[in-house]
Design an enzyme around this catalytic site. Structure first.
Site, short mmCIF file in Angstrom:
data_model
loop_
_atom_site.label_atom_id
_atom_site.label_comp_id
_atom_site.label_asym_id
_atom_site.label_seq_id
_atom_site.Cartn_x
_atom_site.Cartn_y
_atom_site.Cartn_z
N LYS A 1 9.10 9.01 13.51
CA LYS A 1 10.38 8.48 13.34
C LYS A 1 11.29 9.42 13.68
CE LYS A 1 14.00 6.75 10.07
NZ LYS A 1 14.14 6.72 8.78
N ALA B 1 18.62 1.98 7.79
CA ALA B 1 19.68 2.69 7.21
C ALA B 1 20.69 1.69 6.93
CB ALA B 1 20.10 3.92 8.09
N GLY B 2 21.59 2.16 5.65
CA GLY B 2 22.84 1.46 5.34
C GLY B 2 22.56 0.32 4.49
N SER C 1 16.95 4.87 -0.04
CA SER C 1 18.14 4.79 -1.04
C SER C 1 18.32 3.71 -1.87
CB SER C 1 19.17 5.32 -0.41
OG SER C 1 19.18 6.70 0.33
#
Length: 272
Positions: free
Chosen positions: A102, A190-191, A213
């Protein structure tokens, strides 16, 4: 029903049925990380050689990752130059015995936006060295086209800046990428912050999502892992089912046939 459940997608020729890729950082403890990964149903786990080798408990951490039985996807998190990213990718190939990488190459330290120019350059170098590159990029159509033209079979545009939990900030861009690159495996990376964000990505036709996250930082990561698993399944079901067309005016779900005549009359009067 069973046909949808058995639906799979490909990452460089390998088939996966779970459309959730999960990260291995930021969890309250290694045990919670392991339980969260299991709850998520993920089949691919990302690891960062640079960031986790000193923060975790050395060999015990890597053994815990190996014990999950998941496909390991090393990443180049924290790299800011082409040379740095290529060198770390080469180290990852030796440590993890995989040519998957990645590719992360940060261009701005404030919002951690990938550097599109360095990313494309590093991608070409690594592809030439036999790596199977999964580039983390912004939702820029031209950049995605250039990466695909270079030989990337998988692209990973962001939903929002990493770690923000804001969800899909530009669905138009993501939808356009999906439409223009129909044969490329696309993963929103992401996000994302909520299971509904993951569901939306799958509803757009994206093949999978990658997140860390949103699960690791939840009040109960294990429960949140299961929530994302369910959301991804729902999004894929919805995409396969094909949503009803949007309308600008209301339409009754109950036909007028069989309705009392005074209801029909009332409706006619209202139209007049």
């Amino acid at each position: 029903m069973s046909g949808v459940l058995s639906d799979s997608f490909s990452i460089y020729g390998e088939q996966f049925t779970s459309r959730l890729l999960i990260g291995s950082a930021l969890y309250p403890s290694p045990a919670i990380m392991a339980d969260s990964i299991v709850a998520s149903g993920a089949q691919v786990v990302t690891v960062s050689l640079r960031r986790q080798q000193s923060a975790a408990a050395g060999d015990d951490f890597w053994q815990l990752i190996k014990d999950t039985g998941l496909k390991i996807l090393p990443n180049t998190a924290g790299c800011h130059s082409v040379k740095e990213a290529v060198t770390l990718a080469q180290m990852c190939r030796e440590v993890f015995a995989t040519d998957w990488i990645k590719l992360e190459l940060i261009g701005d330290d404030y919002n951690l936006q990938p550097d599109p120019f360095a990313l494309l350059e590093a991608t070409k170098i690594l592809l030439a060295e036999g790596f199977k590159v999964l580039p983390y990029c912004t939702d820029d159509l031209v950049l995605c086209q250039r990466l695909a033209d270079a030989g990337c079979e998988v692209l990973m545009p962001w939903g929002a800046p990493i770690g923000t939990g804001k969800g899909l900030l530009n669905q138009y861009n993501l939808k356009t990428i999906r439409e223009r690159l129909p044969d490329t495996t696309l993963i929103v990376d992401a996000g994302l912050g909520l299971p509904s964000h993951a569901c939306q990505a799958l509803e757009l036709g994206y093949d999978a999502v990658l997140l860390n996250s949103a699960i690791a930082g939840a009040g109960c990561p294990v429960t949140m892992g299961h929530a994302f698993k369910t959301a991804v399944d729902a999004g894929r079901f919805a995409y396969r089912a094909k949503a009803m067309p949007e309308k600008d005016v209301a339409a009754p779900s109950t036909p007028t046939m069989g309705m009392p005549f005074w209801h029909q009359e009332f409706g006619i009067k209202n139209k007049n």
